[in-house]
Motif scaffolding. Structure first.
Motif, short mmCIF file in Angstrom:
data_model
loop_
_atom_site.label_atom_id
_atom_site.label_comp_id
_atom_site.label_asym_id
_atom_site.label_seq_id
_atom_site.Cartn_x
_atom_site.Cartn_y
_atom_site.Cartn_z
N ALA A 1 0.85 -1.21 0.00
CA ALA A 1 0.00 0.00 0.00
C ALA A 1 0.87 1.25 0.00
CB ALA A 1 -0.91 0.00 1.22
N ALA A 2 1.91 1.23 0.82
CA ALA A 2 2.75 2.44 0.97
C ALA A 2 3.49 2.76 -0.33
CB ALA A 2 3.73 2.25 2.12
N VAL A 3 4.02 1.72 -1.00
CA VAL A 3 4.72 1.96 -2.27
C VAL A 3 3.74 2.51 -3.30
CG1 VAL A 3 5.77 0.76 -4.25
CG2 VAL A 3 6.65 0.37 -1.94
N THR A 4 2.55 1.94 -3.32
CA THR A 4 1.56 2.39 -4.32
C THR A 4 1.13 3.83 -4.01
OG1 THR A 4 0.85 0.10 -4.38
CG2 THR A 4 -0.55 1.68 -5.52
N LEU A 5 0.97 4.15 -2.72
CA LEU A 5 0.60 5.52 -2.36
C LEU A 5 1.72 6.50 -2.72
CD1 LEU A 5 -1.34 5.39 1.02
CD2 LEU A 5 -2.15 5.75 -1.29
#
Ligand SMILES: Cc1ncc(COP(=O)(O)O)c(C=O)c1O
Length: 476
Positions: free
Chosen positions: A112-116
């Motif tokens: 999630a963090a990489v995509t955000l």
């Protein structure tokens, strides 16, 4: 239970206490004096306590009122440096960021963090009209400038493997107004600060393109390779924006990388996109959401046109980080395009803050800053004792006191007088200004990147400078 584990109930109680401290701070922020209380010795006495062998538990929290009291207040009258004001909806996410403790190094460790992060980077790229650029978040503008110039060096004069060959002369170009992080990056990259050519600026503190071209020509004629040109999209002193289109053409003519330091100014494009023609001609651009997107520190960003240039500079994988999938999304790793391996979840606050308020709110806030700077400029021009020292391109206002004080005749006298005025302003704590030296003249400098600033905060600036000047006059 492990001795450092706390129960969810204890965690909740701690958080409630932190929340109370933080909201009390915000409630009294506007009325607070800006400087931190206490001298260096007093603050040392409070905080340089020995490390306890036995835990203090809730007792440890008591020191927090000391932390708040001895911190500088960033209210609407803080105009020093280029210090964003710390928007609090984004700040509220910091707790979740640390509790989730995602390592934003690769998709597989924090999907999630990489995509955000990819999402917010693409938003930032679109804001500065560089929709197709890639990018990474980082600690700030200095880190972004270092990474941009590392890509430039590795692309134009590869040295990661064998080092810079002995006798190979390299040169980088930036204006005399470039931020101090540029010479620092040149030094760290082994290019040598003496090989940074400082190009003169015009009366508006913008790089003079013909001087750049001559300097690059001189170097090529004597066998020195011009590897990169740095343009400023908002200089730290006056907010001047270099003629980016012309600089891009000259850089291209000599085959040099074009990096833009937009750490202060480029996000001003949200409210004033017309001010940055040519920004899309860059190979890399530094941005600082912790300045003109008001995010709490730290949140910097580097955008780059070509992801392989980033990988050339930063990809050096050990076997222990080998990806076990060929899926292009799931095998993505930020550590291949950035200096950092372990990376904090910086995107969370930016993503939340932008979605919570919406882009229109940021546009309005940045526009307020631009107008506040113009308001201050007008009131300086209407005040005979003050002199405006540079055009106001963005939100930095440089000026000085020139009213008649007995014994003040020369430029040196004026420099000393204004430096004393600044010292007293900072000490009084009603407003906070910093300084800039322009053409050897010491200037007072107000930079408005502050969502808390109101018209009446702005009007305090001239009033405070005149009051302090009177104080200096009386003391003479
Ligand atoms: C033009 C410019 N570049 C770079 C920086 C460095 O940014 P940071 O403090 O985030 O490292 C600054 C800081 O004020 C700046 O104004």
């Amino acid at each position: 239970m492990n001795p450092i584990e706390i129960s969810p109930e204890q965690f909740k109680s701690l958080c409630e206490q932190f929340l109370a401290i933080a909201s009390d701070y915000l409630m009294e922020l506007d009325s607070r004096s800006i400087p931190a209380k206490g001298s260096g010795a007093e603050i040392d006495r409070i905080f340089r306590a020995p490390l306890p062998e036995t835990g203090l538990a809730d007792e440890a929290l008591r020191a927090f009122s000391d932390v708040v009291q001895h911190s500088r207040a960033q209210n609407g009258r803080f105009f020093g440096y280029v210090l964003g004001s710390g928007e609090t909806a984004g700040a509220a996410t910091d707790l979740l960021c640390s509790v989730l403790n995602q390592n934003v190094t690769a998709w597989r460790s924090s999907p999630a963090a990489v995509t955000l992060e990819k999402t917010v980077v693409s938003w930032l790229a679109k804001i500065v009209s560089c929709r197709e650029f890639h990018g990474v978040l980082c600690g700030g503008g200095s880190a972004a400038n270092l990474m941009g110039l590392a890509m430039a060096r590795e692309t134009k004069a590869p040295a990661n493997k064998g080092g810079i060959p002995r006798g190979l002369g390299l040169a980088v170009y930036a204006s005399t107004e470039a931020h101090m992080s540029i010479p620092k990056a040149i030094a760290l990259l082994g290019i040598g600060r003496d090989n940074l050519r400082l190009i003169p600026v015009d009366n508006s503190f913008r790089m003079i393109p013909s001087q750049l071209e001559q300097a690059m020509l001189r170097d090529t004629e004597r066998g020195v390779a011009p590897i990169a040109v740095v343009g400023s999209a908002g200089t730290v002193n006056t907010g001047a924006i270099d003629p980016l289109t012309e600089i891009a053409a000259i850089a291209a003519k000599f085959g040099a990388w074009f990096h833009i330091d937009g750490a202060y100014g480029a996000l001003g494009a949200i409210a004033a996109p017309h001010k940055f023609p040519g920004i899309d001609r860059a190979d890399s651009i530094s941005l600082d959401p912790h300045k003109w997107l008001y995010q709490s520190i730290d949140c910097g960003c580097l955008l780059y046109r070509d992801a392989t240039a980033a990988q050339r500079a930063f990809s050096y994988s050990g076997d222990y980080v080998r990806t076990l999938t060929n899926d292009p999304v799931e095998s993505f790793a930020f550590f291949e395009e950035s200096i950092e391996l372990s990376r904090r979840f910086r995107a969370l606050k930016l993503w939340f803050s932008l979605r919570y308020h919406g882009l229109a709110a940021f546009r309005k806030s940045i526009d307020n800053d631009l107008q506040h700077a113009q308001r201050l400029g007008s009131s300086i021009e209407e005040t005979p004792e003050l002199q405006l020292m540079a055009p106001i391109e963005l939100s930095a206002v440089c000026f000085r006191y020139v009213g008649g004080i007995p014994g003040i005749h020369t430029e040196n006298d004026l420099n000393r007088l204004n430096s004393e005025i600044l010292r007293r302003i900072v000490e009084r704590g009603n407003i906070y200004l910093s300084n800039a030296t322009l053409q050897s003249r010491f200037c007072l400098r107000a930079c408005v990147v502050n969502h808390r600033t109101t018209n009446s905060d702005i009007d305090r600036v001239v009033a405070e400078v005149l009051a302090v000047a009177k104080e200096v006059d009386n003391a003479n």
